[in-house]
Design an enzyme around this catalytic site. Structure first.
Site, PDB file in Angstrom:
ATOM      1  N   ASP A  59      66.158  -3.774 -29.337  1.00  0.00           N
ATOM      2  CA  ASP A  59      66.200  -4.289 -30.789  1.00  0.00           C
ATOM      3  C   ASP A  59      64.892  -4.644 -31.404  1.00  0.00           C
ATOM      4  OD1 ASP A  59      68.869  -3.932 -30.362  1.00  0.00           O
ATOM      5  OD2 ASP A  59      69.307  -6.204 -29.595  1.00  0.00           O
ATOM      6  N   TYR A 120      63.567  -7.540 -17.596  1.00  0.00           N
ATOM      7  CA  TYR A 120      63.122  -7.879 -18.879  1.00  0.00           C
ATOM      8  C   TYR A 120      62.347  -9.325 -18.520  1.00  0.00           C
ATOM      9  CZ  TYR A 120      65.432  -4.771 -21.996  1.00  0.00           C
ATOM     10  OH  TYR A 120      65.932  -3.687 -22.687  1.00  0.00           O
TER      11      TYR A 120
END
Length: 281
Positions: A59, A120
């Protein structure tokens, strides 16, 4: 039909000034758009429709250290430009996106569907003075003291295969079943807490929602069993905040051995259900 070569790109970027990975209407700056434009420029191929496929569509504001993408390139163009492509892209791309490797992909490789996990890291500090100015674009400041042990206790209930509907932004026709392989937090010597989050795949806003829930546990606003209860309820809870994107970095993508790539790609395209859930229709 002209023959093509599938090319793997290994890359990283600082997501601060990008409106995410994926191309968007309206001329917004995106990582995909910038790389595709650079490919057209350095190969002098304005009529070639370079179309990148990525392992993880990040994003706006999210960073990547170990992102992977692929692009299908006409065979003749690859023969003419392949060896020089890496250096030419380095000279053309902005300094907040770098490509580290440009290689011919093995048979069956798909940057998205062949991946078996994505890892992540989310970084946060609870230092009362705030974030080191040199790290402000990559570390979230949380202005309450955080109990890392309580956060790790809460995280254990979230690991495994679950329907993460309570932690995802629902997309029409998409499943929210994922296998969360690792969720752990560690405070470094510098006081920065790094959450490691690894799964076979992630749905939209999943990592940032999980971190939002754990922060509420860490600062004492919720008990350690609360994130697990939210997961079991299966619906979005207004108390689960989607934390800001700048603390999040895609660190690494894992793939199976070359001979298993095609089979993994077929498996990943199947819509998933939990055991005993019945038809996914």
């Amino acid at each position: 039909m002209p023959m093509s070569v599938r090319v793997r790109l290994d890359l990283s970027y600082d997501g601060t000034a990008f409106s995410g990975w994926a191309k968007q209407a309206g001329g917004r700056r995106t990582v995909q758009g910038e790389i595709e434009e650079a490919l057209r420029t350095v190969t002098r191929s304005r009529d070639v429709g370079f179309e990148l496929t990525v392992a993880g569509r990040t994003d706006a504001g999210v960073h990547a250290r170990g992102q992977v993408a692929h692009v299908d390139v006409p065979e003749e163009l690859w023969a003419d430009h392949g060896e020089k492509l890496l250096k030419r892209l380095a000279g053309r791309l902005s300094k907040d996106v770098r490509i580290w490797s440009v290689t011919e992909a093995p048979d069956g490789f798909d940057a998205r569907f062949s991946a078996i996990w994505r890892r992540y890291a989310y970084r946060v500090t609870d230092h009362p003075g705030g974030v080191d100015p040199l790290l402000r674009g990559h570390v979230l400041w949380h202005d309450w003291p955080l109990d890392v042990d309580a956060m790790n206790e809460a995280a254990r209930a979230l690991v495994g295969e679950h329907d993460f509907a309570a932690y995802c932004k629902k997309r029409e026709g998409a499943t929210t079943i994922r296998t969360l392989q690792e969720l752990s937090l560690e405070r470094g010597a510098d006081g920065i807490i790094t959450a490691t989050v690894r799964a076979d795949a992630f749905c939209h806003n999943m990592v940032r929602s999980l971190i939002g829930a754990l922060l509420f546990v860490g600062d004492g606003h919720r008990a350690p069993d609360w994130p697990g209860k939210v997961l079991a309820a299966g619906v979005r809870d207004s108390a689960v905040h989607v934390v800001r994107p700048h603390g999040l970095t895609l660190e690494e993508v894992g793939y199976p051995a070359d001979e298993l790539l095609a089979a993994r790609g077929r498996e990943a395209r199947n819509k998933r259900t939990l055991p005993g859930a019945g038809c996914p229709c």
